[in-house]
Design an enzyme around this catalytic site. Structure first.
Site, PDB file in Angstrom:
ATOM      1  N   MET A 399       0.823  -1.227   0.000  1.00 33.67           N
ATOM      2  CA  MET A 399       0.000   0.000   0.000  1.00 33.67           C
ATOM      3  C   MET A 399       0.852   1.270   0.000  1.00 33.67           C
ATOM      4  O   MET A 399       0.391   2.342  -0.373  1.00 33.67           O
ATOM      5  CB  MET A 399      -0.959   0.007   1.188  1.00 33.67           C
ATOM      6  CG  MET A 399      -0.301   0.126   2.542  1.00 33.67           C
ATOM      7  SD  MET A 399      -1.489   0.040   3.876  1.00 33.67           S
ATOM      8  CE  MET A 399      -1.682  -1.712   4.106  1.00 33.67           C
ATOM      9  N   GLU A 414      -7.143  -3.035   8.644  1.00 27.76           N
ATOM     10  CA  GLU A 414      -6.991  -3.639   9.966  1.00 27.76           C
ATOM     11  C   GLU A 414      -5.573  -4.170  10.020  1.00 27.76           C
ATOM     12  O   GLU A 414      -5.287  -5.266   9.568  1.00 27.76           O
ATOM     13  CB  GLU A 414      -8.034  -4.742  10.179  1.00 27.76           C
ATOM     14  CG  GLU A 414      -8.104  -5.220  11.614  1.00 27.76           C
ATOM     15  CD  GLU A 414      -6.944  -6.116  11.992  1.00 27.76           C
ATOM     16  OE1 GLU A 414      -5.944  -5.590  12.552  1.00 27.76           O
ATOM     17  OE2 GLU A 414      -7.022  -7.320  11.746  1.00 27.76           O
ATOM     18  N   GLU A 423       2.346  -3.559  14.678  1.00 28.13           N
ATOM     19  CA  GLU A 423       2.558  -4.234  13.386  1.00 28.13           C
ATOM     20  C   GLU A 423       2.715  -3.182  12.283  1.00 28.13           C
ATOM     21  O   GLU A 423       2.521  -3.464  11.112  1.00 28.13           O
ATOM     22  CB  GLU A 423       1.425  -5.229  13.115  1.00 28.13           C
ATOM     23  CG  GLU A 423       1.516  -6.428  14.063  1.00 28.13           C
ATOM     24  CD  GLU A 423       0.443  -7.477  13.852  1.00 28.13           C
ATOM     25  OE1 GLU A 423      -0.298  -7.394  12.867  1.00 28.13           O
ATOM     26  OE2 GLU A 423       0.360  -8.382  14.706  1.00 28.13           O
TER      27      GLU A 423
HETATM   28  C1  LIG Z   1      -4.026  -8.312  10.207  1.00 25.07           C
HETATM   29  S1  LIG Z   1      -4.188  -8.834   8.555  1.00 25.07           S
HETATM   30  C2  LIG Z   1      -5.856  -8.399   8.232  1.00 25.07           C
HETATM   31  C3  LIG Z   1      -6.427  -9.116   7.073  1.00 25.07           C
HETATM   32  C4  LIG Z   1      -7.892  -8.853   6.805  1.00 25.07           C
HETATM   33  N1  LIG Z   1      -8.130  -7.479   6.489  1.00 25.07           N
HETATM   34  C5  LIG Z   1      -8.737  -9.272   8.008  1.00 25.07           C
HETATM   35  O1  LIG Z   1      -9.250  -8.407   8.699  1.00 25.07           O
HETATM   36  O2  LIG Z   1      -8.867 -10.466   8.242  1.00 25.07           O
HETATM   37  C6  LIG Z   1      -3.273  -7.588   7.734  1.00 25.07           C
HETATM   38  C7  LIG Z   1      -3.131  -7.828   6.256  1.00 25.07           C
HETATM   39  O3  LIG Z   1      -2.476  -6.707   5.704  1.00 25.07           O
HETATM   40  C8  LIG Z   1      -1.506  -7.118   4.781  1.00 25.07           C
HETATM   41  N2  LIG Z   1      -0.503  -6.044   4.746  1.00 25.07           N
HETATM   42  C9  LIG Z   1       0.285  -5.654   5.782  1.00 25.07           C
HETATM   43  N3  LIG Z   1       1.032  -4.613   5.402  1.00 25.07           N
HETATM   44  C10 LIG Z   1       0.739  -4.347   4.118  1.00 25.07           C
HETATM   45  C11 LIG Z   1       1.198  -3.394   3.179  1.00 25.07           C
HETATM   46  N4  LIG Z   1       2.134  -2.509   3.520  1.00 25.07           N
HETATM   47  N5  LIG Z   1       0.637  -3.389   1.957  1.00 25.07           N
HETATM   48  C12 LIG Z   1      -0.311  -4.280   1.610  1.00 25.07           C
HETATM   49  N6  LIG Z   1      -0.782  -5.224   2.448  1.00 25.07           N
HETATM   50  C13 LIG Z   1      -0.254  -5.254   3.692  1.00 25.07           C
HETATM   51  C14 LIG Z   1      -1.008  -8.434   5.313  1.00 25.07           C
HETATM   52  O4  LIG Z   1      -0.440  -9.225   4.288  1.00 25.07           O
HETATM   53  C15 LIG Z   1      -2.298  -9.026   5.852  1.00 25.07           C
HETATM   54  O5  LIG Z   1      -2.957  -9.753   4.879  1.00 25.07           O
END
Ligand SMILES: C[S@@+](CC[C@H](N)C(=O)[O-])C[C@H]1O[C@@H](n2cnc3c(N)ncnc32)[C@H](O)[C@@H]1O
Length: 617
Positions: A399, A414, A423
């Site tokens: 992102m 999230e 995180e």
């Molecule tokens: C805590 S999980 C939440 C997943 C989903 N939204 C849920 O609520 O079940 C965070 C997600 O964000 C993705 N993620 C973390 N940092 C990211 C980044 N910089 N760009 C894109 N995706 C990212 C991770 O791969 C993961 O799938």
């Protein structure tokens, strides 16, 4: 429910059989009645020992051939034959009793007894602590269970005034301090025969101690209308407090109107009833006090079981959906479709929540899903094709660099860890807000980490025991852990620490923080760590919280985080616990440092992220 959980629901129950003349017969009867083991004196009552006379019998106790070594090790917990006065001021008594006790402990080692029960009868037990710790140091394999009343019996005496009435916890605390909180020295708490005497604070503090057994005097049982034994509600409540600790229950005392078998089957029934009542238990059973490394979802791709666990927590998604509905309703009516970008979409639950909210609010949406994990994207592709009718556009990118073709009215994410920002949600969302419209909404709008002082001798010891060749004790004691806190006492309510708001419109975005917090201890206790939680404002009044006092009901997604201290710190009632916390960063990583200022001036843990950090790339 898994087989393992069913197993855990079973309370392990022992019968105190006193000093039977025929140990084998009493043991067999107790096992037939449903007990898992018995408590008895190791030394046969007929064996009077005399250490001084020349022709003293050499027999110490029963022959070890009475039981197999496996049975001695699994089925017998021993009481000492008498109250040894090894802390007596009179040397003769002290030395005599020391010899007898040494002999008895040696015999317990010989038999491979798993645990011995000892009682403290005075505050000063230095010599007893010395002897027991010597035995443990020399390789004795037994645990020491210190039999302690939950409430000091002296408290009940009308002739004892409050100053004379030492807190029984202090006796225990002194005793285990001498042995440097040895992991094999635990507690066998005796249920008070006057339930009303126990106050909530005391119970909570016992909950942060290594309680191995709870002794239930038979006089506590009353009869129900079917003439079966039951424990009054006040005692059931006490058992409930210890339910998720790995404790054994010992039924002790003469039987009254009931049989020992009835006591045992009632305990089995009670255990099942109490487990069935604890809703949260089912999700977290098996994770109690288990030290986990915090996730690094930014640099390590999450796996299927982790996404599966997230998605089971319906409460979290209900709250997100409520927040998205409210935000959709607040967007000007002339904007249609509303552009919603879900960043860090995982396998799509927040995309689904957005589509649900769109139907409920009748606001048309156009959804973009951004996810960097190629394996989760695989699932998203499938859902777009088969469930979402191409209403969603997918970007398999980070992102922070992704360039969606239009800007968002609502940015949904999230990315929260157990401590909120741990995180790297701030860093990710600061990177993503480029594609949020100037008056766009971020869900979450903010999150705040919370911190509370914690007593958990068990977890303090667990950290030390997790030592491996590549991790020094220093590293282990300055690493945070995610842990389902069970055998722990939260010394005071948590206080807010660091706040992050989104979108962050300040000219200079700074995600480094430093703050000092002060807490006041309500009772004497031992500080071993700080527990971390978070509260997040998803949108307006929709709050998601893991802070115990505001915890979102039945939400199970996050366990607390724990920042350990290098050694336990004694804290007195009304004393201030003061700690300084830092969130620091450089180009590669983010890390926390923490330092105790009071009641003891410590040194800074995790300087420059030397033991633990979160990678940015
Ligand atoms: C805590 S999980 C939440 C997943 C989903 N939204 C849920 O609520 O079940 C965070 C997600 O964000 C993705 N993620 C973390 N940092 C990211 C980044 N910089 N760009 C894109 N995706 C990212 C991770 O791969 C993961 O799938």
């Amino acid at each position: 429910m898994s087989e393992q959980n069913e197993f855990k629901k079973h309370m392990s129950c022992a019968l105190d059989i006193g000093e039977p003349l025929n140990l084998l017969a009493s043991l067999t009867t107790a096992c037939n009645e449903g007990y898992h083991f018995v408590v008895t004196k190791l030394i046969h009552p007929n064996h009077e020992r005399d250490l001084y006379s020349k022709d003293a019998p050499r027999v110490i106790g029963r022959t070890d051939r009475l039981l197999s070594s496996n049975d001695w090790n699994k089925l017998i917990v021993c009481r000492l034959s008498k109250q040894f006065q090894i802390d007596s001021e009179i040397e003769n008594i002290r030395e005599h009793d020391k010899k007898l006790l040494s002999q008895e402990l040696g015999f317990a080692c010989h038999l491979y007894i798993p645990a011995i029960l000892i009682k403290l009868v005075q505050r000063d037990n230095k010599n007893l602590a010395h002897l027991l710790n010597c035995k443990l140091q020399a390789g004795a394999s037994f645990q020491v269970w210190v039999e302690t009343p939950m409430v000091n019996p002296a408290k009940k005496s009308p002739i004892v005034n409050n100053e004379d009435c030492d807190d029984i916890w202090e006796w225990w605390n002194d005793f285990r301090r001498y042995g440097n909180y040895h992991k094999r020295i635990g507690l066998a708490l005796v249920m008070p025969t006057d339930g009303c005497m126990l106050d909530d604070l005391e119970i909570k503090r016992w909950g942060g101690e290594p309680v191995k057994a709870i002794i239930i005097p038979t006089c506590l049982f009353i009869s129900n209308q079917h003439k079966q034994p039951v424990l009054p509600r006040v005692y059931q409540e006490i058992i409930k407090q210890f339910l998720h600790l790995d404790v054994q229950y010992i039924i002790s005392g003469p039987r009254f109107k009931h049989t020992y078998q009835q006591y045992c089957s009632y305990m089995g029934y009670l255990g099942k009833k109490l487990y069935d009542q604890s809703v949260i238990g089912e999700f977290s059973m098996g994770c109690e006090d288990f030290l986990q490394s915090p996730l690094q979802p930014l640099t390590e791709h999450l796996e299927t079981p982790i996404y599966e666990i997230f998605e089971k927590d319906s409460i979290k998604y209900v709250l997100y959906q409520q927040a998205i509905e409210k935000a959709l309703c607040d967007i000007a009516k002339n904007i249609s479709p509303i552009v919603v970008i879900v960043v860090g979409a995982g396998r799509g639950p927040l995309v689904q929540a957005t589509l649900n909210a769109s139907i409920i609010t009748q606001r048309k949406v156009k959804v973009y899903a951004v996810e960097k994990n190629p394996y989760a994207v695989n699932t998203l592709e499938e859902r777009i094709a088969n469930e979402w009718n191409d209403q969603v556009t997918l970007f398999n990118e980070d992102m922070r660099v992704c360039e969606p073709p239009e800007h968002a009215d609502i940015l949904v994410s999230e990315l929260l860890g157990s401590f909120g920002d741990n995180e790297l949600s701030p860093e990710c969302l600061d990177g993503a807000q480029r594609f949020l419209k100037p008056n766009g909404i971020s869900i979450p709008q903010s999150y705040t980490s919370y911190l509370a002082p914690l007593q958990s001798i068990k977890l303090y010891n667990e950290i030390g025991m997790s030592k491996t060749a590549d991790k020094t004790l220093q590293v282990l004691y300055e690493t945070p852990y995610v842990v389902h806190l069970v055998n722990a006492y939260q010394i005071t309510n948590a206080k807010d620490l660091f706040v992050f708001e989104h979108p962050n419109r300040s000219d200079m975005i700074i995600n480094e923080r430093m703050r000092t917090l002060k807490f006041t201890a309500e009772q004497n206790c031992v500080l071993t760590a700080f527990a971390g939680f978070f509260e997040s404002v998803l949108y307006k009044d929709v709050i998601l919280s893991t802070n115990p006092v505001t915890h979102s009901r039945n939400m199970v997604s996050w366990f607390p985080i724990m920042f350990p201290l290098p050694f336990p710190v004694q804290v007195k009632t009304n004393e201030q616990i003061e700690v300084t916390f830092w969130r620091a960063e450089n180009n590669e990583k983010v890390w926390y440092e923490w330092c105790l200022n009071s009641p003891f001036m410590g040194s800074i843990s995790n300087i420059a992220g030397r033991s633990y950090f979160i990678k940015k790339h």
